[in-house]
Enzyme design. Structure first.
Site: not given
Ligand SMILES: NC(=O)c1ccc[n+]([C@@H]2O[C@H](COP(=O)([O-])OP(=O)(O)OC[C@H]3O[C@@H](n4cnc5c(N)ncnc54)[C@H](OP(=O)(O)O)[C@@H]3O)[C@@H](O)[C@H]2O)c1
Length: 365
Positions: A82, A156, A275-276, A278, A301, A359
């Protein structure tokens, strides 16, 4: 592995009597999940006893954590991949959470015993029962805020809010498309869209409980919930776009093929916010998207936004608005699986398997 340098046993830390307030807390143990080297969280994390000051001084505040989520960025931080990296070890994991104030130093002005607080910055270490921080490290929330919502408010919901406010001027009836529609961010996007009268197309991975997941997201306000395969079906998409307008905004937390497929539905002059990542695959954009459709590509971000707006009125206004939406049940917290610090391995392993639709949140007694 030894934590002897950074963390000392807390044997004597009992029967605390607070000089300043009415609270007379007694706790026998104070623990944290910490790591001394980067690596896979299930291998490098250890539950360790920690020692905090017996009486806080100056502008220091002692807090007792109530709940703290496990976010994907926490895993990446422990893995050392990270962008924000701890500068010294050992370090406590976790980046957000809600705590109760249990002791305040004599120079603290705006925080009092019993306040519910969240850390104001990043990587402060929240997977811990107690911490001592300074007043400026903390933001005070409404005391009636739901604990599980408060534990997750900083990352989030704020990400969802800003991405929908800051890049495209959306008006009522406009539409957006997002992948990771069932992620925590995605769930807040769905609900904010509903509240602001914006139509949403939400893309998720195919899964055994597909119909239940679709129904759940629709119950939160999603207009359409489609699988990654379904958004490639021209006839189906034509039908949808006879009902709603082409999206002006695409939100991408997945990358790879799914991001490219979302772009194909973006309206001319539309914007994709990434923003991600995954899927761990790069974002590939068709050339025509730049030249003929005038699409714009940006990243977002929350950590950077917070640094730029650390104590701004804009940040406090957003937190107040989100708190009010939660209080009025317009913003529901994604499904939570509460775990104790002892259950961290199982929780992280399950989270990394995907498809959990929930979560994981550390709940402290
Ligand atoms: N840039 C920013 O400021 C910021 C802020 C918040 C979060 N984020 C990012 O946003 C993303 C989601 O965060 P969150 O806390 O909402 O996560 P979360 O609730 O843990 O959800 C993860 C999501 O990713 C999907 N996923 C996991 N592996 C995958 C793959 N190989 N292909 C497609 N989808 C996949 C999951 O789908 P399934 O249910 O199908 O597994 C689920 O929809 C993360 O990458 C996180 O780092 C970024």
């Amino acid at each position: 592995m030894s934590f002897s340098k950074g963390f000392r046993c807390l044997g004597y830390f009992r029967n605390l009597h607070y000089r300043q307030g009415v609270v007379n807390h007694r706790f026998n143990s104070s623990y944290a999940l910490a790591y001394e080297v980067f690596g896979e969280p299930t291998e490098v994390l250890k539950k360790v006893p920690i020692q905090t000051e017996r009486h806080v001084k100056g502008n220091h505040v002692m807090i007792k954590y109530l709940a703290s989520p496990i976010n994907p960025a926490d895993i990446n931080t422990i893995q050392g991949v990270y962008p924000v990296k701890p500068t010294s070890f050992p370090v406590i994991g976790g980046n957000e959470g809600v705590a109760e104030v249990i002791q305040v130093g004599p120079n603290v002005k705006n925080i009092k015993l019993g306040d519910k607080v969240i850390p104001s910055g990043s990587t402060t270490g929240t997977w811990t029962t107690h911490r001592v921080l300074t007043e400026k490290d903390l933001i005070v929330l409404d005391k009636n805020i739901d604990t599980m919502f408060a534990a997750q408010i900083a990352v989030n919901p704020c990400t969802a809010y800003r991405m929908m406010q800051d890049f495209v001027k959306l008006k009522e009836g406009d539409s957006i498309i997002q992948n990771g529609g069932n992620s925590a961010v995605g769930i807040y996007v769905i609900q904010l869209a509903k509240f602001w009268n914006i139509r949403s197309i939400n893309v998720i991975r195919d899964r055994p409980d597909l119909e239940q997941t679709k129904e759940y997201l629709k119950s939160l306000g999603a207009d359409y919930v489609l699988t990654e395969e379904e958004i490639r079906k021209r006839e189906l998409m034509d039908k949808i776009f006879s009902d709603i307008s082409k999206p002006k905004l695409a939100l991408n937390c997945v990358g790879g093929q799914c991001a490219t497929d979302c772009v194909r539905h973006l309206d001319d002059d539309g914007t994709m916010v990434t923003y991600g990542g995954m899927s761990k695959k790069p974002v590939v954009i068709p050339t025509g998207s730049f030249i003929f459709k005038n699409h714009k590509y940006v990243g977002y971000w929350q950590t950077r936004w917070n640094m730029m707006n650390f104590n701004s009125s804009q940040r406090h206004k957003m937190l107040e608005e989100l708190t009010e939406l939660s209080a009025n049940k317009k913003l529901i917290t994604p499904k939570v699986i509460q775990v104790s610090l002892d259950e961290y391995k199982e929780a992280i392993e399950n989270m990394q398997k995907g498809f959990s639709n929930a979560k994981y949140v550390f709940k402290f007694d």
